[in-house]
Design a protein around this motif. Structure first.
Motif, short mmCIF file in Angstrom:
data_model
loop_
_atom_site.label_atom_id
_atom_site.label_comp_id
_atom_site.label_asym_id
_atom_site.label_seq_id
_atom_site.Cartn_x
_atom_site.Cartn_y
_atom_site.Cartn_z
N UNK A 83 4.81 -22.17 -6.88
CA UNK A 83 4.81 -21.08 -7.85
C UNK A 83 3.67 -20.13 -7.50
N UNK A 84 3.73 -18.92 -8.05
CA UNK A 84 2.65 -17.97 -7.86
C UNK A 84 2.53 -17.06 -9.07
N UNK A 85 1.34 -16.43 -9.19
CA UNK A 85 0.99 -15.58 -10.32
C UNK A 85 0.65 -14.19 -9.79
N UNK A 86 1.18 -13.16 -10.46
CA UNK A 86 0.88 -11.77 -10.09
C UNK A 86 0.31 -11.07 -11.31
N UNK A 87 -0.98 -10.70 -11.25
CA UNK A 87 -1.58 -9.98 -12.37
C UNK A 87 -0.95 -8.59 -12.52
N UNK A 88 -1.11 -7.97 -13.68
CA UNK A 88 -0.59 -6.62 -13.88
C UNK A 88 -1.16 -5.63 -12.86
N UNK A 89 -0.31 -4.70 -12.44
CA UNK A 89 -0.69 -3.57 -11.57
C UNK A 89 -1.18 -3.97 -10.18
N UNK A 90 -0.83 -5.16 -9.71
CA UNK A 90 -1.21 -5.60 -8.37
C UNK A 90 0.01 -5.45 -7.45
N UNK A 91 -0.22 -4.83 -6.29
CA UNK A 91 0.81 -4.61 -5.28
C UNK A 91 1.32 -5.96 -4.78
N UNK A 92 2.65 -6.15 -4.72
CA UNK A 92 3.20 -7.42 -4.26
C UNK A 92 4.60 -7.22 -3.70
N UNK A 93 5.04 -8.19 -2.89
CA UNK A 93 6.37 -8.14 -2.29
C UNK A 93 6.73 -9.48 -1.70
N UNK A 94 7.98 -9.60 -1.23
CA UNK A 94 8.47 -10.87 -0.69
C UNK A 94 9.36 -10.61 0.52
N UNK A 95 9.28 -11.54 1.48
CA UNK A 95 10.22 -11.57 2.59
C UNK A 95 10.78 -12.98 2.65
N UNK A 96 12.09 -13.09 2.62
CA UNK A 96 12.71 -14.41 2.62
C UNK A 96 12.78 -14.97 4.04
N UNK A 97 12.13 -16.11 4.24
CA UNK A 97 12.13 -16.79 5.54
C UNK A 97 13.27 -17.80 5.65
N UNK A 98 13.67 -18.36 4.53
CA UNK A 98 14.78 -19.33 4.47
C UNK A 98 15.51 -19.08 3.15
N UNK A 99 16.80 -18.79 3.22
CA UNK A 99 17.58 -18.41 2.04
C UNK A 99 17.20 -19.26 0.83
N UNK A 100 17.07 -18.60 -0.31
CA UNK A 100 16.66 -19.34 -1.49
C UNK A 100 16.67 -18.50 -2.75
N UNK A 101 16.09 -19.08 -3.80
CA UNK A 101 16.10 -18.47 -5.13
C UNK A 101 14.70 -18.52 -5.73
#
Length: 114
Positions: A83-101
């Protein structure tokens, strides 16, 4: 969006439609109220969650797969069960390395999703 998703006590995943949001990325709004929202996001390998920021607090659970997650200046690979936490107004993104949800939780709810 169906009205049974707003303040839904029980959600039947099988009856909810997917919304295509990018190539290799689709989501469905599971349930929400004004204060909280749960969203399921399915990625194909190589799918990208475009880097962005928003005023909402976000927590995400990796239901399956593997993802390279950027939060601010930090990049980590997360896998099933993490799991992970993203505080308000912080730049974030994701790249999928292995198909998932990913299961994303927002507070307050994302008005722009409905």
């Amino acid at each position: 969006m169906t009205t049974n998703q707003l303040n839904a006590l029980f959600v039947d995943d099988q009856n909810l439609p997917w919304e295509q949001v990018a190539e290799g990325v689709k989501r469905k709004i599971m349930t929400y109220d004004a204060n909280l929202m749960m969203v399921k996001v399915a990625f194909e390998t190589g799918g990208i969650g475009t880097p962005h920021s928003h005023y909402h607090t976000q927590m995400s659970y990796v239901a399956s797969g593997a993802f390279s997650i950027t939060i601010g200046d930090e990049i980590r690979t997360v896998r099933t069960g993490d799991a992970y936490y993203i505080p308000p107004n912080v730049w974030h993104g994701a790249v999928c390395e292995e198909a998932g949800v990913l299961v994303d939780i927002f507070t307050p709810m994302r008005e722009d999703f409905v």
